[in-house]
Write a protein that holds these residues in place. Structure first.
Motif, PDB file in Angstrom:
ATOM      1  N   ILE A  14      -1.871  37.349   0.483  1.00 60.61           N
ATOM      2  CA  ILE A  14      -1.720  35.989   1.006  1.00 60.61           C
ATOM      3  C   ILE A  14      -0.245  35.627   0.960  1.00 60.61           C
ATOM      4  O   ILE A  14       0.403  35.757  -0.074  1.00 60.61           O
ATOM      5  CB  ILE A  14      -2.538  34.972   0.188  1.00 60.61           C
ATOM      6  N   VAL A  15       0.262  35.173   2.097  1.00 64.75           N
ATOM      7  CA  VAL A  15       1.676  34.803   2.190  1.00 64.75           C
ATOM      8  C   VAL A  15       1.767  33.280   2.237  1.00 64.75           C
ATOM      9  O   VAL A  15       1.358  32.658   3.218  1.00 64.75           O
ATOM     10  CB  VAL A  15       2.342  35.421   3.442  1.00 64.75           C
ATOM     11  N   TYR A  16       2.287  32.697   1.171  1.00 63.37           N
ATOM     12  CA  TYR A  16       2.477  31.253   1.072  1.00 63.37           C
ATOM     13  C   TYR A  16       3.910  30.901   1.462  1.00 63.37           C
ATOM     14  O   TYR A  16       4.854  31.509   0.956  1.00 63.37           O
ATOM     15  CB  TYR A  16       2.257  30.762  -0.361  1.00 63.37           C
ATOM     16  N   ALA A  17       4.079  29.926   2.335  1.00 63.03           N
ATOM     17  CA  ALA A  17       5.421  29.417   2.629  1.00 63.03           C
ATOM     18  C   ALA A  17       5.955  28.718   1.384  1.00 63.03           C
ATOM     19  O   ALA A  17       5.185  28.255   0.531  1.00 63.03           O
ATOM     20  CB  ALA A  17       5.361  28.436   3.800  1.00 63.03           C
ATOM     21  N   ASP A  18       7.261  28.632   1.255  1.00 65.27           N
ATOM     22  CA  ASP A  18       7.863  27.917   0.123  1.00 65.27           C
ATOM     23  C   ASP A  18       7.356  26.478   0.101  1.00 65.27           C
ATOM     24  O   ASP A  18       7.305  25.822   1.143  1.00 65.27           O
ATOM     25  CB  ASP A  18       9.386  27.917   0.223  1.00 65.27           C
ATOM     26  N   GLY A  19       6.962  26.002  -1.073  1.00 63.04           N
ATOM     27  CA  GLY A  19       6.488  24.635  -1.218  1.00 63.04           C
ATOM     28  C   GLY A  19       5.071  24.552  -1.758  1.00 63.04           C
ATOM     29  O   GLY A  19       4.645  23.503  -2.223  1.00 63.04           O
ATOM     30  N   TRP A  20       4.325  25.667  -1.701  1.00 64.91           N
ATOM     31  CA  TRP A  20       2.986  25.677  -2.284  1.00 64.91           C
ATOM     32  C   TRP A  20       3.110  25.747  -3.799  1.00 64.91           C
ATOM     33  O   TRP A  20       4.007  26.385  -4.329  1.00 64.91           O
ATOM     34  CB  TRP A  20       2.174  26.868  -1.775  1.00 64.91           C
ATOM     35  N   LEU A  21       2.187  25.112  -4.494  1.00 62.74           N
ATOM     36  CA  LEU A  21       2.178  25.097  -5.954  1.00 62.74           C
ATOM     37  C   LEU A  21       0.904  25.777  -6.440  1.00 62.74           C
ATOM     38  O   LEU A  21      -0.146  25.665  -5.813  1.00 62.74           O
ATOM     39  CB  LEU A  21       2.230  23.655  -6.461  1.00 62.74           C
ATOM     40  N   ALA A  22       1.000  26.472  -7.562  1.00 67.99           N
ATOM     41  CA  ALA A  22      -0.149  27.170  -8.138  1.00 67.99           C
ATOM     42  C   ALA A  22      -0.635  26.443  -9.380  1.00 67.99           C
ATOM     43  O   ALA A  22       0.161  25.936 -10.167  1.00 67.99           O
ATOM     44  CB  ALA A  22       0.225  28.601  -8.494  1.00 67.99           C
ATOM     45  N   MET A  23      -1.950  26.394  -9.539  1.00 66.58           N
ATOM     46  CA  MET A  23      -2.561  25.835 -10.739  1.00 66.58           C
ATOM     47  C   MET A  23      -3.455  26.926 -11.309  1.00 66.58           C
ATOM     48  O   MET A  23      -4.364  27.395 -10.627  1.00 66.58           O
ATOM     49  CB  MET A  23      -3.388  24.593 -10.401  1.00 66.58           C
ATOM     50  N   ASN A  24      -3.177  27.357 -12.524  1.00 61.85           N
ATOM     51  CA  ASN A  24      -3.906  28.468 -13.120  1.00 61.85           C
ATOM     52  C   ASN A  24      -4.776  28.025 -14.293  1.00 61.85           C
ATOM     53  O   ASN A  24      -4.809  28.661 -15.332  1.00 61.85           O
ATOM     54  CB  ASN A  24      -2.933  29.561 -13.557  1.00 61.85           C
ATOM     55  N   GLN A  25      -5.464  26.933 -14.089  1.00 62.24           N
ATOM     56  CA  GLN A  25      -6.395  26.424 -15.096  1.00 62.24           C
ATOM     57  C   GLN A  25      -7.486  25.672 -14.345  1.00 62.24           C
ATOM     58  O   GLN A  25      -7.287  25.289 -13.204  1.00 62.24           O
ATOM     59  CB  GLN A  25      -5.682  25.493 -16.062  1.00 62.24           C
ATOM     60  N   PRO A  26      -8.637  25.470 -14.955  1.00 62.81           N
ATOM     61  CA  PRO A  26      -9.673  24.712 -14.250  1.00 62.81           C
ATOM     62  C   PRO A  26      -9.145  23.346 -13.822  1.00 62.81           C
ATOM     63  O   PRO A  26      -8.495  22.649 -14.589  1.00 62.81           O
ATOM     64  CB  PRO A  26     -10.783  24.586 -15.288  1.00 62.81           C
ATOM     65  N   TYR A  27      -9.437  22.986 -12.572  1.00 65.13           N
ATOM     66  CA  TYR A  27      -8.927  21.741 -12.011  1.00 65.13           C
ATOM     67  C   TYR A  27      -9.577  20.520 -12.649  1.00 65.13           C
ATOM     68  O   TYR A  27      -8.919  19.560 -12.985  1.00 65.13           O
ATOM     69  CB  TYR A  27      -9.143  21.752 -10.500  1.00 65.13           C
ATOM     70  N   SER A  28     -10.881  20.555 -12.778  1.00 66.22           N
ATOM     71  CA  SER A  28     -11.605  19.449 -13.400  1.00 66.22           C
ATOM     72  C   SER A  28     -12.961  19.964 -13.868  1.00 66.22           C
ATOM     73  O   SER A  28     -13.362  21.071 -13.512  1.00 66.22           O
ATOM     74  CB  SER A  28     -11.793  18.296 -12.401  1.00 66.22           C
ATOM     75  N   PRO A  29     -13.685  19.171 -14.648  1.00 66.23           N
ATOM     76  CA  PRO A  29     -14.997  19.624 -15.132  1.00 66.23           C
ATOM     77  C   PRO A  29     -16.011  19.868 -14.008  1.00 66.23           C
ATOM     78  O   PRO A  29     -16.999  20.548 -14.222  1.00 66.23           O
ATOM     79  CB  PRO A  29     -15.465  18.480 -16.032  1.00 66.23           C
ATOM     80  N   THR A  30     -15.790  19.321 -12.817  1.00 65.91           N
ATOM     81  CA  THR A  30     -16.754  19.508 -11.725  1.00 65.91           C
ATOM     82  C   THR A  30     -16.332  20.589 -10.745  1.00 65.91           C
ATOM     83  O   THR A  30     -17.050  20.842  -9.791  1.00 65.91           O
ATOM     84  CB  THR A  30     -16.970  18.194 -10.942  1.00 65.91           C
ATOM     85  N   THR A  31     -15.173  21.207 -10.949  1.00 71.68           N
ATOM     86  CA  THR A  31     -14.753  22.282 -10.061  1.00 71.68           C
ATOM     87  C   THR A  31     -14.752  23.593 -10.821  1.00 71.68           C
ATOM     88  O   THR A  31     -14.364  23.662 -11.976  1.00 71.68           O
ATOM     89  CB  THR A  31     -13.348  22.034  -9.470  1.00 71.68           C
ATOM     90  N   TYR A  32     -15.223  24.599 -10.164  1.00 76.30           N
ATOM     91  CA  TYR A  32     -15.280  25.925 -10.765  1.00 76.30           C
ATOM     92  C   TYR A  32     -14.617  26.894  -9.796  1.00 76.30           C
ATOM     93  O   TYR A  32     -15.258  27.729  -9.178  1.00 76.30           O
ATOM     94  CB  TYR A  32     -16.727  26.318 -11.061  1.00 76.30           C
TER      95      TYR A  32
END
Length: 125
Positions: A14-32
């Motif tokens: 996957i090629v992301y243009a500059d400006g994308w941010l990564a989150m490497n933890q569960p987003y919230s209790p309702t998202t998996y």
């Protein structure tokens, strides 16, 4: 025989243009989110490119509190074809707009001939 591949957003193809941010933890209790990872961006025009081999592709995502943040805006194009806006069909479910949800189908390509293809995703808020 039909084969389905799940591709995580951290896949090196996957090629992301500059400006994308990564989150490497569960987003919230309702998202998996798959592998507890997700990428997000807020800048119009940010792109993602992903080359794939097959007969189609479906893009899933997370929607963060649609009551407060609105719905995400994105445009999808496969092999330079006609761009399709997110949720043009109106089929995206929002059981509770005050909750964040993952595994929401953002885009499903039409049937493609078997071979190499590329999807382009562009933020359009």
């Amino acid at each position: 025989m039909v084969k389905t591949a799940i591709v995580d957003d951290t896949d090196p193809n996957i090629v992301y243009a500059d400006g994308w941010l990564a989150m490497n933890q569960p987003y919230s209790p309702t998202t998996y989110d798959f592998n507890s990872t997700l990428h997000y961006g807020y800048i119009n025009g940010l792109t993602i490119r992903y080359p794939f081999r097959g007969t189609g592709i479906t893009v899933y995502g997370t929607i963060s509190l649609p009551c407060c943040h609105g719905t995400p805006g994105s445009i999808y194009s496969v092999d330079g074809g006609t761009p399709v806006r997110f949720n043009t069909s109106g089929e995206v479910p929002y059981p509770d707009p005050k909750v964040s949800y993952s595994h929401i189908p953002f885009y499903r390509s039409p049937q493609l001939s078997y071979g190499d293809h590329e999807i382009l995703i562009t933020i359009d808020n």
